[in-house]
Write a protein that holds these residues in place. Structure first.
Motif, PDB file in Angstrom:
ATOM      1  N   PRO A 220       0.809  -1.233   0.000  1.00  0.00           N
ATOM      2  CA  PRO A 220       0.000   0.000   0.000  1.00  0.00           C
ATOM      3  C   PRO A 220       0.834   1.272   0.000  1.00  0.00           C
ATOM      4  N   ALA A 221       1.907   1.312   0.795  1.00  0.00           N
ATOM      5  CA  ALA A 221       2.739   2.513   0.864  1.00  0.00           C
ATOM      6  C   ALA A 221       3.434   2.761  -0.474  1.00  0.00           C
ATOM      7  N   PHE A 222       3.870   1.685  -1.125  1.00  0.00           N
ATOM      8  CA  PHE A 222       4.525   1.799  -2.428  1.00  0.00           C
ATOM      9  C   PHE A 222       3.539   2.312  -3.474  1.00  0.00           C
ATOM     10  N   LYS A 223       2.329   1.793  -3.474  1.00  0.00           N
ATOM     11  CA  LYS A 223       1.315   2.229  -4.430  1.00  0.00           C
ATOM     12  C   LYS A 223       0.962   3.700  -4.230  1.00  0.00           C
ATOM     13  N   THR A 224       0.847   4.109  -2.968  1.00  0.00           N
ATOM     14  CA  THR A 224       0.539   5.514  -2.682  1.00  0.00           C
ATOM     15  C   THR A 224       1.672   6.417  -3.138  1.00  0.00           C
ATOM     16  N   PHE A 225       2.905   5.983  -2.892  1.00  0.00           N
ATOM     17  CA  PHE A 225       4.074   6.752  -3.320  1.00  0.00           C
ATOM     18  C   PHE A 225       4.054   6.959  -4.832  1.00  0.00           C
ATOM     19  N   LEU A 226       3.748   5.901  -5.587  1.00  0.00           N
ATOM     20  CA  LEU A 226       3.727   6.006  -7.041  1.00  0.00           C
ATOM     21  C   LEU A 226       2.583   6.897  -7.521  1.00  0.00           C
ATOM     22  N   GLN A 227       1.497   6.955  -6.775  1.00  0.00           N
ATOM     23  CA  GLN A 227       0.421   7.880  -7.114  1.00  0.00           C
ATOM     24  C   GLN A 227       0.889   9.326  -6.986  1.00  0.00           C
ATOM     25  N   HIS A 228       1.692   9.577  -5.955  1.00  0.00           N
ATOM     26  CA  HIS A 228       2.239  10.927  -5.786  1.00  0.00           C
ATOM     27  C   HIS A 228       3.220  11.264  -6.913  1.00  0.00           C
ATOM     28  N   VAL A 229       4.019  10.285  -7.339  1.00  0.00           N
ATOM     29  CA  VAL A 229       4.922  10.496  -8.469  1.00  0.00           C
ATOM     30  C   VAL A 229       4.118  10.843  -9.716  1.00  0.00           C
ATOM     31  N   ASP A 230       3.033  10.103  -9.929  1.00  0.00           N
ATOM     32  CA  ASP A 230       2.178  10.341 -11.094  1.00  0.00           C
ATOM     33  C   ASP A 230       1.578  11.738 -11.053  1.00  0.00           C
ATOM     34  N   THR A 231       1.145  12.174  -9.866  1.00  0.00           N
ATOM     35  CA  THR A 231       0.591  13.519  -9.729  1.00  0.00           C
ATOM     36  C   THR A 231       1.607  14.567 -10.161  1.00  0.00           C
ATOM     37  N   GLN A 232       2.849  14.383  -9.750  1.00  0.00           N
ATOM     38  CA  GLN A 232       3.874  15.358 -10.102  1.00  0.00           C
ATOM     39  C   GLN A 232       4.103  15.405 -11.604  1.00  0.00           C
ATOM     40  N   PHE A 233       4.150  14.260 -12.259  1.00  0.00           N
ATOM     41  CA  PHE A 233       4.460  14.229 -13.683  1.00  0.00           C
ATOM     42  C   PHE A 233       3.272  14.598 -14.566  1.00  0.00           C
ATOM     43  N   ARG A 234       2.058  14.436 -14.066  1.00  0.00           N
ATOM     44  CA  ARG A 234       0.892  14.751 -14.876  1.00  0.00           C
ATOM     45  C   ARG A 234       0.414  16.187 -14.708  1.00  0.00           C
ATOM     46  N   THR A 235       0.963  16.909 -13.754  1.00  0.00           N
ATOM     47  CA  THR A 235       0.555  18.295 -13.542  1.00  0.00           C
ATOM     48  C   THR A 235       1.130  19.191 -14.624  1.00  0.00           C
ATOM     49  N   SER A 236       0.331  20.133 -15.084  1.00  0.00           N
ATOM     50  CA  SER A 236       0.765  21.072 -16.112  1.00  0.00           C
ATOM     51  C   SER A 236       2.090  21.724 -15.744  1.00  0.00           C
TER      52      SER A 236
ATOM     53  N   LEU B   8       4.706  27.554 -11.066  1.00  0.00           N
ATOM     54  CA  LEU B   8       4.124  28.639 -10.267  1.00  0.00           C
ATOM     55  C   LEU B   8       3.271  28.126  -9.117  1.00  0.00           C
ATOM     56  N   ALA B   9       3.513  26.883  -8.692  1.00  0.00           N
ATOM     57  CA  ALA B   9       2.618  26.249  -7.717  1.00  0.00           C
ATOM     58  C   ALA B   9       2.494  27.063  -6.430  1.00  0.00           C
ATOM     59  N   ARG B  10       3.600  27.562  -5.909  1.00  0.00           N
ATOM     60  CA  ARG B  10       3.545  28.274  -4.625  1.00  0.00           C
ATOM     61  C   ARG B  10       2.783  29.593  -4.740  1.00  0.00           C
TER      62      ARG B  10
ATOM     63  N   THR C  23      -2.492  20.370  -4.623  1.00  0.00           N
ATOM     64  CA  THR C  23      -2.353  18.915  -4.767  1.00  0.00           C
ATOM     65  C   THR C  23      -0.925  18.546  -5.141  1.00  0.00           C
ATOM     66  N   LEU C  24      -0.335  19.321  -6.034  1.00  0.00           N
ATOM     67  CA  LEU C  24       1.039  19.069  -6.454  1.00  0.00           C
ATOM     68  C   LEU C  24       2.003  19.232  -5.276  1.00  0.00           C
ATOM     69  N   LEU C  25       1.862  20.307  -4.543  1.00  0.00           N
ATOM     70  CA  LEU C  25       2.760  20.565  -3.413  1.00  0.00           C
ATOM     71  C   LEU C  25       2.615  19.485  -2.345  1.00  0.00           C
ATOM     72  N   GLN C  26       1.383  19.037  -2.114  1.00  0.00           N
ATOM     73  CA  GLN C  26       1.157  17.962  -1.143  1.00  0.00           C
ATOM     74  C   GLN C  26       1.781  16.660  -1.615  1.00  0.00           C
ATOM     75  N   ALA C  27       1.692  16.374  -2.926  1.00  0.00           N
ATOM     76  CA  ALA C  27       2.285  15.148  -3.471  1.00  0.00           C
ATOM     77  C   ALA C  27       3.805  15.176  -3.328  1.00  0.00           C
ATOM     78  N   LYS C  28       4.417  16.323  -3.598  1.00  0.00           N
ATOM     79  CA  LYS C  28       5.869  16.438  -3.459  1.00  0.00           C
ATOM     80  C   LYS C  28       6.310  16.203  -2.018  1.00  0.00           C
ATOM     81  N   GLU C  29       5.580  16.781  -1.085  1.00  0.00           N
ATOM     82  CA  GLU C  29       5.940  16.616   0.326  1.00  0.00           C
ATOM     83  C   GLU C  29       5.749  15.169   0.765  1.00  0.00           C
ATOM     84  N   ALA C  30       4.681  14.520   0.291  1.00  0.00           N
ATOM     85  CA  ALA C  30       4.455  13.114   0.643  1.00  0.00           C
ATOM     86  C   ALA C  30       5.562  12.225   0.088  1.00  0.00           C
TER      87      ALA C  30
END
Length: 495
Positions: free
Chosen positions: A198-214, A220-222, A236-243
């Motif tokens: 589960p932790a690995f799958k969640t981590f990869l979801q965060h990676v996907d969020t980072q790469f799929r964001t415009s 200019l996220a901040r 969402t992007l900033l939260q994914a990076k921190e996770a």
């Protein structure tokens, strides 16, 4: 009553003062943006505060930039909000900037706290950290044939998961991402993850969020996180990076707790060893810190996961779109490795068509068409245009890899363009999917080995087909940080 009048007058004066201050601030900002120095590169006129955000494509910027060369030339300027960005297009232009003017175009804009390697500023810190990291990775097989065992182990695990689909339609991308990420994890952490962790799958979801964001939101996220419309994506992007960082920090902390100086298991252990040696030498290695280690591991995983997984996803897409080419590659693989012998890079030259397929996919749909943004280290000049120090720079590889002046019928999928008259692979100077210069992709060596071995293994063990009745998948990607294929399904038939 006089007290109330006095209070009202004070409030009115304060309000007028605030309004006047804001008016002056906005005027100066607009004046600065529209009073462009004479020699800046041309480009579309920016709006006050918002720059060119209203006209920039959110998922096809590389295509838009390539089209704009017809209007503005190979060097032009756009604005992400108030931030100026120079876009470099064309092989000669990119060669001039990244090779001939490397000292001017090797910096990074301030991102990720300027830590790690990928986003660290150009200078002694970056050189020290990159040199140590590359040497350490080579100790654990990076770029060597000894790494083949780890890749084959993961290819077998991937194959077992594919077999479970029983030839039914499915989207293979998540399995590809798990496989290539595990290869990096085996080098960095000394262990792989089970696909259902589960932790690995969640981590990869965060990676996907980072790469799929415009890419615009990414830059200019901040700033955008405070806005009502784009703020949600930015947050969402900033939260994914921190996770992502927290997941890696947990792994680093575990290594710190059970570290044994006589048993260096992986790259993290090697880095910890260097940190502790620096502490014993009274801080001689002050740049080696827990935080820097976390950011380096983030860079390694980012460099070695999504782009490689997306490249494999593109390769399989073209195989189901061109079944005759898939069959030709399979016949070549069978002649060289049979139906069960593990593929090896030692026989790479014996499967030139398969190699050409990989290269052609990297050319026709580059997964990193704009690379990681750069930043000018000095005031510099390109083709007569002044580019101030600290200007962000996009390098548009797409304009090279799809240039009709360099490639015959560049929009056609033709692996044979990389084969000579004897049927052997021949690279061309303009084939630069990993960029060029001092800051080319950190994961280049690993990516090349993985793309070859995973592709060969998958075509050796399976035939991939478009599900019956499904529409033909699009070959137009969607750009975030990487250029990913739009979701599609395939059927994997065991051979």
């Amino acid at each position: 009553m006089s007290v109330l009048k006095l209070l009202a007058a004070v409030i009115l004066d304060y309000t007028n003062l605030t309004t006047a201050f804001l008016a002056v601030f906005v005027f100066l900002l607009i004046y600065k943006m529209f009073r462009r120095p004479r020699n800046l590169p041309p480009g579309p006129r920016p709006w006050p505060l918002f720059g060119n955000l209203f006209i920039l494509s959110r998922d096809k910027a590389h295509l838009q930039f390539t089209e704009w060369t017809n209007q503005y030339g190979n060097v032009f300027m756009i604005y992400y909000g108030p931030k100026p960005v120079v876009v470099l297009n064309g092989y000669d232009t990119i060669q001039e900037a990244l090779i001939n003017k490397a000292e001017d175009f090797t910096d990074r804009p301030g991102m990720n706290n300027s830590l790690g390697i990928a986003f660290a500023p150009y200078g002694p810190f970056w050189k020290e950290q990159r040199k140590f990291t590359m040497a350490g990775l080579r100790d654990f097989g990076f770029g060597k044939r000894s790494l083949e065992g780890k890749i084959l182990e993961e290819a077998d695990a991937l194959g077992r998961e594919i077999v479970k689909t029983e030839g039914k339609p499915f989207n293979i991308l998540s399995l590809l991402r798990k496989a290539v990420t595990n290869v990096v994890c085996s080098i960095v952490f000394g262990a792989r993850h089970e696909y259902e962790d589960p932790a690995f799958k969640t981590f990869l979801q965060h990676v996907d969020t980072q790469f799929r964001t415009s890419i615009v939101i990414g830059q200019l996220a901040r700033f955008l996180r405070h806005l009502p419309v784009l703020g949600r994506s930015a947050r969402t992007l900033l939260q994914a990076k921190e996770a992502m960082r927290q997941f890696i920090k947990l792994k680093v902390d575990e290594h710190q707790q059970d570290f044994e100086p006589d048993d260096i298991r992986d790259f993290v252990d090697l880095y910890i060893q260097e940190m502790r040696r620096g502490q014993m030498r009274r801080g001689q290695r002050k740049n080696f810190t827990d935080q820097q280690l976390v950011y380096i591991v983030v860079d390694l995983i980012i460099a070695g996961t999504d782009t490689t997984a997306q490249s494999l996803y593109w390769i399989l897409l073209y195989m189901i779109l061109y079944p005759e080419l898939q069959e030709k590659a399979q016949e070549e693989i069978y002649r060289t490795f049979g139906d069960s012998a593990p593929p090896t890079t030692a026989k790479r030259q014996e499967v030139p068509f398969t190699e050409a397929v990989v290269w052609e996919v990297q050319r026709i749909n580059s997964v990193a068409p704009l690379t990681i943004p750069r930043c000018t280290s000095n005031d510099t000049v390109m083709y007569g245009y002044d580019i101030p120090r600290g200007t962000m720079v996009h390098v548009n590889l797409w304009s090279v890899l799809r240039d009709p002046g360099l490639w015959e019928e560049p929009d056609q999928f033709k692996p044979e363009r990389f084969l000579d008259n004897q049927g052997q692979c021949v690279k061309k100077d303009a084939f630069i999917p990993f960029s060029i210069g001092r800051r080319y992709c950190l994961g280049t060596q690993l990516a090349k080995m993985e793309l070859f071995m995973f592709t060969t293994y998958l075509l050796q063990h399976f035939t991939f087909k478009l599900p019956e009745g499904d529409p033909t998948p699009s070959t137009v990607g969607k750009l975030g940080i990487s250029n990913g294929a739009r979701p599609y399904e395939l059927c994997a038939i065991p051979k």
